[in-house]
Scaffold this motif. Sequence first.
Motif, PDB file in Angstrom:
ATOM      1  N   GLU A 190      42.701  25.788  48.858  1.00 12.22           N
ATOM      2  CA  GLU A 190      42.308  26.126  47.493  1.00 12.22           C
ATOM      3  C   GLU A 190      40.879  26.659  47.451  1.00 12.22           C
ATOM      4  O   GLU A 190      40.589  27.616  46.723  1.00 12.22           O
ATOM      5  CB  GLU A 190      42.453  24.912  46.581  1.00 12.22           C
ATOM      6  N   ILE A 191      39.990  26.067  48.242  1.00 12.53           N
ATOM      7  CA  ILE A 191      38.604  26.538  48.307  1.00 12.53           C
ATOM      8  C   ILE A 191      38.564  27.940  48.900  1.00 12.53           C
ATOM      9  O   ILE A 191      37.852  28.819  48.404  1.00 12.53           O
ATOM     10  CB  ILE A 191      37.720  25.568  49.136  1.00 12.53           C
ATOM     11  N   THR A 192      39.346  28.172  49.947  1.00 16.79           N
ATOM     12  CA  THR A 192      39.389  29.500  50.573  1.00 16.79           C
ATOM     13  C   THR A 192      39.919  30.538  49.589  1.00 16.79           C
ATOM     14  O   THR A 192      39.372  31.639  49.476  1.00 16.79           O
ATOM     15  CB  THR A 192      40.270  29.471  51.836  1.00 16.79           C
ATOM     16  N   VAL A 193      40.985  30.191  48.861  1.00 17.90           N
ATOM     17  CA  VAL A 193      41.533  31.097  47.851  1.00 17.90           C
ATOM     18  C   VAL A 193      40.476  31.386  46.793  1.00 17.90           C
ATOM     19  O   VAL A 193      40.291  32.528  46.362  1.00 17.90           O
ATOM     20  CB  VAL A 193      42.813  30.506  47.201  1.00 17.90           C
ATOM     21  N   TYR A 194      39.749  30.363  46.392  1.00 17.73           N
ATOM     22  CA  TYR A 194      38.705  30.522  45.378  1.00 17.73           C
ATOM     23  C   TYR A 194      37.607  31.465  45.866  1.00 17.73           C
ATOM     24  O   TYR A 194      37.168  32.358  45.142  1.00 17.73           O
ATOM     25  CB  TYR A 194      38.127  29.150  45.021  1.00 17.73           C
ATOM     26  N   VAL A 195      37.172  31.292  47.112  1.00 17.72           N
ATOM     27  CA  VAL A 195      36.115  32.143  47.675  1.00 17.72           C
ATOM     28  C   VAL A 195      36.593  33.589  47.783  1.00 17.72           C
ATOM     29  O   VAL A 195      35.878  34.523  47.402  1.00 17.72           O
ATOM     30  CB  VAL A 195      35.637  31.602  49.049  1.00 17.72           C
ATOM     31  N   VAL A 238      35.130  36.932  45.853  1.00 16.69           N
ATOM     32  CA  VAL A 238      34.702  38.151  46.541  1.00 16.69           C
ATOM     33  C   VAL A 238      35.454  39.374  46.011  1.00 16.69           C
ATOM     34  O   VAL A 238      34.852  40.418  45.768  1.00 16.69           O
ATOM     35  CB  VAL A 238      34.884  38.016  48.072  1.00 16.69           C
ATOM     36  N   PHE A 239      36.774  39.233  45.808  1.00 16.86           N
ATOM     37  CA  PHE A 239      37.579  40.393  45.424  1.00 16.86           C
ATOM     38  C   PHE A 239      37.721  40.606  43.924  1.00 16.86           C
ATOM     39  O   PHE A 239      38.126  41.681  43.509  1.00 16.86           O
ATOM     40  CB  PHE A 239      38.970  40.320  46.052  1.00 16.86           C
ATOM     41  N   ILE A 240      37.413  39.602  43.126  1.00 21.09           N
ATOM     42  CA  ILE A 240      37.520  39.797  41.681  1.00 21.09           C
ATOM     43  C   ILE A 240      36.151  39.758  41.023  1.00 21.09           C
ATOM     44  O   ILE A 240      35.753  40.696  40.337  1.00 21.09           O
ATOM     45  CB  ILE A 240      38.468  38.760  41.036  1.00 21.09           C
ATOM     46  N   MET A 241      35.399  38.696  41.230  1.00 24.36           N
ATOM     47  CA  MET A 241      34.158  38.523  40.479  1.00 24.36           C
ATOM     48  C   MET A 241      33.053  39.486  40.912  1.00 24.36           C
ATOM     49  O   MET A 241      32.355  40.039  40.070  1.00 24.36           O
ATOM     50  CB  MET A 241      33.670  37.067  40.570  1.00 24.36           C
ATOM     51  N   VAL A 242      32.873  39.692  42.200  1.00 21.73           N
ATOM     52  CA  VAL A 242      31.808  40.596  42.659  1.00 21.73           C
ATOM     53  C   VAL A 242      32.072  42.027  42.185  1.00 21.73           C
ATOM     54  O   VAL A 242      31.195  42.647  41.568  1.00 21.73           O
ATOM     55  CB  VAL A 242      31.618  40.513  44.195  1.00 21.73           C
ATOM     56  N   PRO A 243      33.281  42.586  42.403  1.00 18.74           N
ATOM     57  CA  PRO A 243      33.529  43.931  41.859  1.00 18.74           C
ATOM     58  C   PRO A 243      33.444  43.973  40.328  1.00 18.74           C
ATOM     59  O   PRO A 243      32.947  44.948  39.765  1.00 18.74           O
ATOM     60  CB  PRO A 243      34.955  44.251  42.327  1.00 18.74           C
TER      61      PRO A 243
END
Length: 199
Positions: A116-121, A125-130
């Motif tokens: 779950e932590i890996t999915v969150y990270v 990276v792929f949703i929040m940063v862009p």
Amino acid sequence: MLMNLLTQKGNISLVACAAQMCFVLMFGGSECLFLTAMAYDLYVAICNPLPYPLVMNHKVYVQLAIAAWVVAVPAIIGQTCQICSLLFCGSYIIYHLFCDFPPILKLACGDTFLNEITVYVVTMVFIMVPYLLTIVSYGKIIANILKISSASGKAKAFYTCSSHLIVVVLFYGTAIITHLQPKTNQSEGNGKVISLFYM
């Protein structure tokens, strides 16, 4: 997914589920990066129109596209392999329209905290940063549009951005709700409806 819709069986093997999850998330991750590249393109077109042909040319477009795939493909393949290596027990029924990380993690036995932590990270990276980069681009675009003196110039600049902005809001909004919402707040019915928007 189309075969299941046609046959009404609704069965999928673990390998097919992994492939479906991998492709959906690979295309989704690259879509986030493409939307950010498009926001940058709009930023250059509206805020720096004179050097636009020098800054945004065919070579830059190809580099942005390749970069999106080079970043998305390995990350999503690794994430899919990690999720599919879990042990599954009990019910094998996925209460979702397609194989996605949250419903698959619900089927796993044992502790899935690390997953779950890996999915969150990866989601960050792929949703929040862009998404944040897109918001910054639009902040600068809006600031420049407000400086335009003519009403027709403002309208033209706004219409140039409006279709992209609608896609950004629908795609990122539903993806953020689906993948960054706490596990306890997730409703299976709402998750299905929301996932249709970003699909």
